[in-house]
Design an enzyme around this catalytic site. Structure first.
Site, PDB file in Angstrom:
ATOM      1  N   ASP A 483      -0.738   2.099   2.330  1.00  0.00           N
ATOM      2  CA  ASP A 483      -1.090   1.670   0.970  1.00  0.00           C
ATOM      3  C   ASP A 483      -2.488   2.096   0.563  1.00  0.00           C
ATOM      4  OD1 ASP A 483       1.106   0.299   0.002  1.00  0.00           O
ATOM      5  OD2 ASP A 483       0.581  -1.541   1.064  1.00  0.00           O
TER       6      ASP A 483
HETATM    7  C1  BGC Z   1      -4.559  -3.522   2.626  1.00  0.00           C
HETATM    8  C2  BGC Z   1      -3.218  -3.004   2.983  1.00  0.00           C
HETATM    9  C3  BGC Z   1      -2.177  -3.691   2.201  1.00  0.00           C
HETATM   10  C4  BGC Z   1      -2.488  -3.688   0.723  1.00  0.00           C
HETATM   11  C5  BGC Z   1      -1.439  -4.524   0.009  1.00  0.00           C
HETATM   12  C6  BGC Z   1      -4.766  -3.434   1.139  1.00  0.00           C
HETATM   13  O1  BGC Z   1      -5.996  -3.957   0.813  1.00  0.00           O
HETATM   14  O2  BGC Z   1      -5.551  -2.803   3.328  1.00  0.00           O
HETATM   15  O3  BGC Z   1      -2.993  -3.162   4.364  1.00  0.00           O
HETATM   16  O4  BGC Z   1      -0.960  -3.074   2.383  1.00  0.00           O
HETATM   17  O5  BGC Z   1      -3.776  -4.168   0.465  1.00  0.00           O
HETATM   18  O6  BGC Z   1      -1.849  -5.306  -0.981  1.00  0.00           O
HETATM   19  C1  NOJ Z   2       0.371  -3.833   4.813  1.00  0.00           C
HETATM   20  C2  NOJ Z   2       1.448  -3.714   3.805  1.00  0.00           C
HETATM   21  O1  NOJ Z   2       2.154  -4.929   3.707  1.00  0.00           O
HETATM   22  C3  NOJ Z   2       2.396  -2.602   4.155  1.00  0.00           C
HETATM   23  O2  NOJ Z   2       3.353  -2.442   3.157  1.00  0.00           O
HETATM   24  C4  NOJ Z   2       1.640  -1.327   4.380  1.00  0.00           C
HETATM   25  O3  NOJ Z   2       2.544  -0.350   4.774  1.00  0.00           O
HETATM   26  C5  NOJ Z   2       0.559  -1.495   5.408  1.00  0.00           C
HETATM   27  N1  NOJ Z   2      -0.291  -2.576   5.039  1.00  0.00           N
HETATM   28  C6  NOJ Z   2      -0.292  -0.250   5.592  1.00  0.00           C
HETATM   29  O4  NOJ Z   2      -1.117   0.001   4.512  1.00  0.00           O
END
Ligand code: BGC
Ligand code: NOJ
Length: 809
Positions: A483
Site C-alpha cells: 500500500d
Molecule cells: C500502512 C500500511 C497499510 C495502510 C492501510 C499504511 O500507513 O503502512 O501497512 O496497509 O496504511 O491503511
Molecule cells: C497492511 C494492509 O492491510 C495490507 O492490505 C497491505 O497489503 C499491507 N499493509 C502492506 O502494505
C-alpha cells in the site's frame, strides 16, 4: 526473557507477569459479538461492527496504557485490588492470565482471597460473560466489597470520541433489579441497547462516571471504592458507566461465584417500549435468565471448548518439534479465525474506526481459514465479490455492517481483483464446490447489475490484461499489495492520504509483483475454466499467462533478482541501478512461488539474492537499502524512518512467500529457517525484544536499520496468519488440497525426520504419516495409500471416509 509459558494440553498461553511489554490480548466471540481482552482485563466489546455498534469505550494512546476494560475492584479492608492487576496495579500475591481459545481466565490471590475470573462470549449469544469466583483461603471470616465497572460507548466510536458538545447531553440509563441498561439514543433512531448485570441482589450501583470516580478522579483510585460507598447515580448526560456494588461475607474456606453479563439486545421497531421511555427489556432478560446459574455458564463454556476442539481437529499434526506442533495445531489456526472475523478492523493497533474490511485482506485471510468452516468462507467470497465494480476493479475496503464498498478510499489498487481468484480457488480446492461459480452476485452492490461469480473472476482476470503498461506488465494503479509504494501519488501536503492522492490510473507505472500474481492466479483461473470445460477460455487464459511470464523474464528481471516496478516516469524501482531500495522481497517471493524463472535458474538466483541482501536474524526485510529520505515518486514507503513498516521493516506477511518459493525449488532447510524466524513460538524467549504476544504473528518486526531491530508491532490482525498457515501446511508439510485430490508433497528441513497428520478433507479423514525411507532396509521413496503404492503424490479419496497415507521421502 519470557512473561509466561505455553500450556499445550489446555491450548492456552499462561501469562505470569502482568507487566508484559505491551498489553497481550485475546479475542472473545466468533460470530456477531466480539470482545478484546488483555492480560490485565483491558479491552472493549462491540456487536458486528467496531465502528458503528461499540458497547464499551477504550482509550487508545492512554497513559497509563490499556484503559478501559471490564474491571472488578475487590476492597478488602484498606486494600483494593483487581483480579487482572489493572487498574489499581496493587501488587498481587499470585497472578496468572490464561488466554485460551475464545476465553481468558484470570487467577489471582491477595491477602488470603483467591479470585478466579473467566471471561468468554458464549456461542450464538450476543454477550460477554464474566464469571467471578472469590474464595476466602484464610482462617478468619472476610467481608469484602466488590465493585464492577464498565464504561459505555455511545455506539458510533468515532462520534463518541469527537462529538462532545452533543454527547455530553445524551447519556441515558435505566436500572432495574441488578441490571444496568445503557440506552443512549434509544429514544430516537436506535432500537438496540446494552446491559450489564449480575446474578444476585446488589448493595448499590453507579452509572454516572463523575460520581464514581470523583472530581478529577482516576480509574486507578475511584472515589466510590476508596470511600466504600455507591451513589445510586442515574447518569443523565455525561459519561455513562455500569458499576455494581456487592458486599460479600466469606467464611473461612468459603467460595462464592458471581455471574456478570455485558450484553447487546435489540427490539423490533414496534416493540421498543414497555411504557413511555421505558425500554422493552424482554430480549435482555431472556439472556440474563438463561445464564443466571453456574450450570448454564459451565455448559456454555464446555460448548465453546468442544467447538474449538472440533474445529481444530480438522487439521492436526504430531512431530518432534513441539513449537511447530503448537503453532500448526493451535495458535496459527486460531489467529486465522480471528483475522477472518476481523480483517484489519479492531485490534489494539487498529482502532476499529477506520479500515473496515479490506478487499485484498479479506480474500487472503480466507486462505488460512477455509479448511475450518468452508461455508463461512463461501459467504464471505460472495460478499466481497459483490463490492467488485463492473470493469473488474474493486472497492479497496468495505464496511462489515453494511457490506458496502467504501467510497472514501474507492478503487484503483490493481492487485485487488486478482485476490478474488485466489480466494475462490482456495475454496474450491478445499470443497470441490463448483456451484459457487454459478452464484449470481451484484456488481458494486447494485442488484440490477448482477452476474455469476465466474463472470466476476473473468472480469478480475481481464482487469489486469486491460491495464498493462509500456513493458506489457500490469499497471500498478494507486498501489499493489504494498500500500505504501505509491507510484502515481506525488504528495507534498502533510496529512494528505497517500492512498487516495493523485490519479488512480497512471499509464506508465507498472508492478512486477502484480505480474507474478497474474501468473499464479491466472493459472488458477484457467484451471477453473478447464474444470467447467470452457476450452476457448482456457486457451486464452493460458496464453495470457505465458505472455506475462515472458514479460517478467524480459523486462522484470534485473540480473540478480526480479525488479519491483517501473515508476511513473518509467524508471526502475528495486534495481541494482537504484541507490536505495535496490531489491524488494515481494516479486522474489511471488514470482518464484508462481513458478517464474524456475526453469532458467532465475528463481534460485533471486532467492539467493534475498538471502544475501534482505535476511536478518529476525526475518527477511522488505527491501534494502532502506530509504533515508522522502522520495516523491515512491510515496508512503519512504515516509517511514528506515527499518520500520514498509521502509525496510521485516514485514511478516511476505516472509512466507519466500519460504513457499524455497519449497518450490526444493530447499527445505531454507524454507523452514525463514518460517522459524518470524514464528512467535520460536521467539518466545526474546519477548522483551519482540514485545508483542508470543502466540500470534505481528504485522511487522523492525528491520536492521531501526534502532529497535527485532521489535514487533501491530499484533493479531495481519495477513501473516493466513500466509504462514499456507506456508507451513500445504507447502512445508506439503498437505495440499488440489482440485481432485489431496497432494502429499512435503519439503522438510533436515531437522525434521517426519511427522504424522490428521486432515479432514471433503468428508474424508486422511491419516498421514511422513518419514524418510529406510533405504538400508530397502525402502524406497513413494506415496502409499492404505498400503498400496500409487503413482505420483495425489491422493483421491474416491468417496472413502478414511484413508491411511504413508509418504516415504
Ligand atoms: C500502512 C500500511 C497499510 C495502510 C492501510 C499504511 O500507513 O503502512 O501497512 O496497509 O496504511 O491503511
Ligand atoms: C497492511 C494492509 O492491510 C495490507 O492490505 C497491505 O497489503 C499491507 N499493509 C502492506 O502494505
Amino acid at each position: 526473557m519470557k512473561y509466561g509459558h505455553f500450556d499445550d494440553s489446555a491450548k492456552e498461553y499462561v501469562i505470569t507477569d502482568p507487566r508484559t511489554p505491551n498489553p497481550w490480548i485475546n479475542y472473545l466471540g466468533n460470530e456477531d459479538f466480539f470482545s478484546l481482552i488483555s492480560n490485565t482485563c483491558g479491552g472493549y466489546s462491540f456487536y458486528k461492527d467496531a465502528k458503528l455498534l461499540r458497547l464499551t469505550r477504550y482509550r487508545y494512546n492512554n497513559v497509563p496504557a490499556d484503559s478501559n476494560g471490564r474491571y472488578y475492584f475487590i476492597k478488602d479492608g484498606e486494600t483494593v485490588w483487581n483480579p487482572g492487576w489493572q487498574p489499581t496495579q496493587t501488587e498481587l500475591d499470585f497472578y496468572e492470565c490464561h488466554h485460551g481459545l475464545g476465553y481468558s481466565r484470570f487467577h489471582s490471590k491477595k491477602n488470603e482471597v483467591e479470585a478466579d475470573l473467566t471471561a468468554f462470549v458464549p456461542l450464538h449469544e450476543t454477550c460477554e460473560i464474566n464469571r467471578l469466583r472469590l474464595k476466602n483461603t484464610g482462617s478468619e471470616p472476610k467481608q469484602l466489597t466488590l465493585y464492577s465497572y464498565v464504561e459505555f460507548c455511545f455506539w458510533n466510536a468515532v462520534d463518541d470520541s469527537t462529538n462532545f458538545q452533543r454527547n455530553l447531553s445524551l447519556g441515558e440509563v435505566e436500572v432495574k433489579d441488578s441490571v444496568i441498561y445503557h440506552k443512549t439514543e434509544y429514544r430516537e433512531r436506535r432500537n438496540h441497547f446494552a446491559y450489564y448485570c449480575v446474578n444476585r441482589p446488589i448493595d448499590g450501583f453507579d452509572t454516572d462516571r463523575d460520581a464514581f470516580l470523583g472530581a478529577y478522579g482516576t480509574i486507578q483510585n475511584p472515589k466510590a471504592v476508596r470511600e466504600n460507598i455507591s451513589g445510586q447515580t442515574m447518569a443523565s448526560g455525561g459519561a455513562v458507566i455500569g458499576s455494581h456494588r456487592i458486599v460479600l461475607n466469606l467464611a473461612p474456606g468459603e467460595e462464592q461465584s458471581l455471574i456478570f453479563i455485558l450484553g447487546y439486545a435489540e427490539n423490533p421497531e414496534e416493540e421498543k417500549w414497555e411504557a413511555l421511555n421505558v425500554i422493552n427489556k424482554k430480549p435482555a432478560l431472556q439472556t440474563i435468565q438463561k445464564f443466571a446459574d453456574e450450570k448454564t455458564v459451565d455448559q456454555a463454556l464446555a460448548d465453546l471448548n468442544d467447538y474449538w476442539n472440533q474445529l481444530l481437529s480438522r487439521y492436526t499434526i504430531t512431530c518432534s518439534d513441539e513449537k511447530l506442533a503448537r503453532m500448526v495445531n493451535i495458535w496459527n489456526q486460531y489467529q486465522c479465525m480471528v483475522t477472518f472475523n476481523m480483517s484489519r478492523s479492531a485490534s489494539y493497533f487498529e482502532s476499529g474506526t477506520g479500515r473496515g474490511m479490506g478487499f485484498r485482506d479479506s480474500c487472503q485471510d480466507l486462505l488460512g481459514f477455509v479448511h475450518l468452516i468452508p461455508e463461512r468462507a463461501r459467504g464471505r467470497i460472495l460478499d466481497i465479490a459483490a463490492t467488485q465494480m463492473e470493469d473488474g476493479s474493486a472497492y479497496h475496503q468495505y464496511q462489515p455492517l453494511t457490506k458496502r464498498g467504501n467510497m472514501d478510499i474507492g478503487s484503483g489498487f490493481n492487485d485487488d481483483p486478482l485476490w478474488l481468484i485466489a480466494a475462490t480457488a482456495a475454496y474450491i480446492r478445499e470443497t470441490g464446490d463448483l456451484s459457487i461459480l454459478d452464484e449470481e452476485v451484484d456488481f458494486d452492490n447494485n442488484p440490477t447489475k448482477k452476474d455469476s461469480l465466474l463472470e466476476h473472476l473473468k472480469r478480475s482476470f481481464n482487469y489486469t490484461l486491460t491495464h498493462l503498461g509500456p513493458h506489457s506488465l500490469p499497471l500498478i494503479g494507486r498501489a499493489d499489495w504494498n500500500d505504501c509504494l505509491n507510484l502515481n501519488c506525488f504528495s507534498k501536503e502533510p496529512g494528505e492520504s497517500f492512498q487516495t492522492t493523485g490519479p488512480s490510473e497512471g499509464p506508465v507505472a507498472e508492478s512486477v509483483f502484480i505480474a507474478g500474481m497474474f501468473v499464479k492466479y491466472g493459472a488458477e483461473y484457467a484451471h477453473l475454466q478447464e474444470l467447467l470445460g470452457n476450452r476457448l477460455e482456457v486457451k486464452r487464459a493460458r496464453k495470457a499467462v505465458e505472455e506475462m511470464t515472458e514479460a517478467i523474464l524480459k523486462d522484470g528481471w534485473d540480473g540478480e533478482w526480479f525488479l519491483r516496478a517501473y515508476d511513473a516516469s518509467g524508471e526502475k524501482v528495486g534495481s541494482s541501478e537504484n541507490e536505495e531500495g535496490k531489491i524488494f522481497i515481494e516479486p522474489q517471493g511471488f514470482c518464484v512461488l508462481a513458478g517464474v524463472g524456475v526453469e532458467n535458474g532465475y528463481a534460485q538466483k533471486a532467492l539467493d539474492s534475498v538471502h544475501r541482501h534482505l535476511e536478518t536474524k529476525y526475518g527477511i526485510m522488505l527491501q534494502q537499502p532502506a530509504y533515508q529520505t522522502y522520495h516523491l515518486n515512491l510515496g508512503e514507503i519512504s515516509s517511514y524512518p528506515p527499518g520500520y513498516k514498509e521502509n525496510a521493516g521485516i514485514f511478516c506477511h511476505n516472509n512466507p512467500w519466500v519460504s513457499i518459493a524455497e519449497t518450490v525449488i526444493g530447499r527445505g532447510n531454507q524454507a523452514f529457517e525463514i518460517y522459524r524466524k518470524t514464528c512467535p513460538a520460536y521467539i518466545e524467549d526474546i519477548s522483551e525484544i519482540h514485545r508483542t504476544e508470543p502466540y500470534v504473528y505481528s504485522q511487522m518486526i523492525a528491520g536492521a536499520d531501526a534502532p529497535k531491530h527485532g521489535e514487533a508491532k501491530n499484533s493479531w490482525l495481519t495477513g501473516t496468519a493466513a500466509w504462514t498457515f499456507v506456508n507451513v501446511s500445504p507447502y512445508i508439510l506439503g498437505i495440499r488440497p488440489d482440485y481432485s485430490g489431496l497432494l502429499i508433497d512435503p519439503c522438510l528441513p533436515d531437522s525434521l525426520d517426519g511427522f504424522t497428520a490428521r486432515r479432514i478433507w471433503r468428508g474424508c479423514e486422511f491419516e498421514i504419516e511422513v518419514r524418510r525411507a529406510d533405504r538400508s532396509n530397502g525402502e524406497q521413496a513413494g506415496t502409499f495409500v492404505d498400503g498400496a503404492k500409487i503413482d505420483g503424490s495425489l491422493v483421491e479419496p474416491d468417496g472413502k471416509q478414511k484413508l491411511h497415507v504413508l509418504k516415504l521421502l
